[in-house]
Scaffold this motif. Structure first.
Motif: not given
Length: 189
Positions: A116-129, A137-149
């Motif tokens: 709908n028009a509201l869904s189309s209007a919203l923009t979504v942004g992410y910050t990882v680590n 564009n995935p990021i790499t995680v290794t053994t020992g990682t317990t959480s991803i901010p």
């Protein structure tokens, strides 16, 4: 003649013994069981992701007129949003990655919302680590990682002109998170 007969019988018996035993060989054998080696596999999975809670609401879209943005936000409890609003959620995505040679990529994106028009209007942004993240564009995680901010920001832009098509509508946000195992050593080109 008796001696010849006896010798012939003894010779025939000797040949029979030799021929009868020709197909049978004696051999030795030994079997022993080695020590038990336990083999256990590692793991790769998410814990419970709580991105449905902890959202904040603030009128602070980047395109608001100068000096009109709110200085602080409020806890989002399903208030009605308007142009200029920004919803933000900061979460720690729980991850389990175990195994000496276990490595994975982490990807996230928004599940397609109702159109709908509201869904189309919203923009979504992410910050990882702490770094801006682009879906695809995935990021790499290794053994020992317990959480991803992860910080999720959903913006309802202010806009430069009137747009009444987004009034009195509903939409939703659902995140999709993916861990995919990759080889520990990159392929040689």
């Amino acid at each position: 003649m008796k001696k010849i007969t006896k010798a012939a019988v003894a010779g025939t018996a000797g040949v029979a013994l030799l021929l009868g035993g020709a197909g049978t060989l004696a051999y030795w054998n030994d079997t022993k069981t080695g020590a038990v080696t336990t083999i256990a596999s590692g793991d790769l999975h998410f814990g419970t992701i709580t991105d449905g809670t902890g959202w904040s609401l603030q009128q602070k879209a980047a395109d608001l007129p100068v000096g009109t943005a709110q200085l602080t936000g409020v806890t989002y409890t399903n208030q009605l949003v308007v142009p200029g609003d920004v919803l933000t959620n900061t979460i720690s995505v729980p991850v389990t990655i175990t195994g000496t040679n276990n490595k994975a990529t982490f990807a996230l994106t928004r599940v397609a919302p109702p159109t709908n028009a509201l869904s189309s209007a919203l923009t979504v942004g992410y910050t990882v680590n702490g770094v801006a993240y682009t879906p695809g564009n995935p990021i790499t995680v290794t053994t020992g990682t317990t959480s991803i901010p992860v910080v999720i920001t959903v913006t309802f832009p202010w806009g430069a002109s009137v747009d009444n098509t987004t009034k009195a509508l509903t939409t939703n946000f659902t995140g999709s998170y993916t861990l995919t195992q990759i080889p520990i050593t990159p392929a040689v080109p």
